[in-house]
Design an enzyme around this catalytic site. Structure first.
Site, short mmCIF file in Angstrom:
data_model
loop_
_atom_site.label_atom_id
_atom_site.label_comp_id
_atom_site.label_asym_id
_atom_site.label_seq_id
_atom_site.Cartn_x
_atom_site.Cartn_y
_atom_site.Cartn_z
N THR A 176 109.91 43.37 -11.49
CA THR A 176 110.49 44.17 -12.10
C THR A 176 109.79 45.53 -12.44
O THR A 176 110.47 46.52 -12.53
CB THR A 176 111.15 43.69 -13.47
N CYS B 43 104.06 42.20 -10.62
CA CYS B 43 105.30 42.12 -11.41
C CYS B 43 106.59 42.70 -10.55
O CYS B 43 106.30 43.97 -10.31
CB CYS B 43 105.08 42.87 -12.57
N CYS C 203 112.72 38.24 -13.77
CA CYS C 203 111.64 38.33 -13.00
C CYS C 203 111.73 38.27 -11.53
O CYS C 203 112.56 37.50 -10.78
CB CYS C 203 110.85 36.63 -13.29
N GLY C 204 111.41 39.58 -11.14
CA GLY C 204 111.61 39.90 -9.73
C GLY C 204 111.15 39.09 -8.84
O GLY C 204 111.75 38.94 -7.67
#
Length: 282
Positions: free
Chosen positions: A226, A224, A86-87
């Site tokens: 990623t 988000c 999870c970026g």
């Protein structure tokens, strides 16, 4: 479902929000039951979040075996399912480590994940400044497609440790034209047997795109990390952009800066905030 009270924190990165569970020696939360994750992430009956980040030392979890980092980010989607990376979450995870004195923000901070070690660099001190994450090397896979209702779009399969389908809308289109993303867009189960994060993208200008995202296990989210990286990769390929070109990616919850370096790494830069700390028996 009740249990003894334990500490939680709440944080977000570009409004992609998370419940953090400090569990340094792995003695508090066990295997982190999916029902408990769902209860924590419930926005009406729980704390609310797009996912849960358990903060645990690498030496006490087999998920971090062989990784050279003190801390492991055990990330779960809001539906309780396990995710590789999870970026936005890893920046929030890093902010907590710095604020709690568990990591030194004056030097690069490695964090183990199910997609390997990610290295965080802090632009400011423990509490301030953006954080840059080396997200690793992207994998550009097959062309595919996604659909909502009777509309379909070609998409590019980009893997950033987790799978993404990046679809560009026509020139002049509005992101609102794709309608609400409360239900998962339809995708090719043969290409994505474990589900997929789907990004819909419009161009804003040179090196500048905007996106909406439906995350597997969480639904539409405000951001988000990623996914923003996957979008940048797809845009840079379509543009024929030179490496080390920075892209601005606008999301409903804020903006991320993404660079695909000459040595084939993706660097993501953005904010990370810890909002609150408390105790819960959920």
């Amino acid at each position: 479902m009740s249990s003894p009270d334990y500490v939680f924190l709440k944080g977000h990165g570009t409004e992609n929000d998370f419940v953090l569970l400090p569990d340094h020696d792995g003695s508090i939360h066990g295997d982190l039951d999916p029902a408990r994750v769902r209860a924590l992430c419930d926005r009406r009956a729980g704390i609310g979040g797009d996912g849960v980040l358990r903060v645990i030392r690498s030496v006490v979890t087999p998920d971090a075996a062989g990784q050279n980092a003190e801390w492991f980010m055990d990330y779960r989607n809001a539906d309780g399912s396990v995710s590789e990376m999870c970026g936005n979450g890893i920046r929030v995870f890093g902010r907590h480590l710095a604020l709690a004195g568990l990591a030194d923000p004056s030097t690069p901070v490695p964090v183990a994940t199910r997609d390997g070690v990610k290295v965080l660099t802090f632009a400011g001190g423990a509490a301030n400044g953006e954080i840059t994450v080396d997200m690793g090397t992207p994998k550009i896979l097959e062309d595919t497609q996604v659909s909502i209702g009777d509309q379909s779009w070609p998409a590019l399969h980009v893997d950033m440790g987790n799978p993404h389908a990046v679809a560009f809308l026509d020139a002049g289109a509005d992101l609102a034209d794709i309608g609400p993303l409360l239900d998962p867009p339809v995708h090719d189960d043969a290409v994505y047997p474990h589900g997929v994060n789907v990004e819909f993208v419009v161009r804003r200008g040179p090196g500048h795109v905007a996106m909406r995202v439906h995350e597997r296990g969480s639904g539409e989210t405000r951001s988000c990390g990623t996914g923003a990286c996957a979008v940048m990769v797809a845009a840079a390929l379509a543009d024929g952009a030179e490496r080390d070109t920075a892209y601005r990616v606008d999301l409903p919850g804020g903006t991320l800066q993404i660079t695909w370096t000459a040595d084939d790494r993706i660097l993501m830069t953005g904010p990370a905030v810890i909002l609150a700390e408390g105790r819960t028996s959920l």
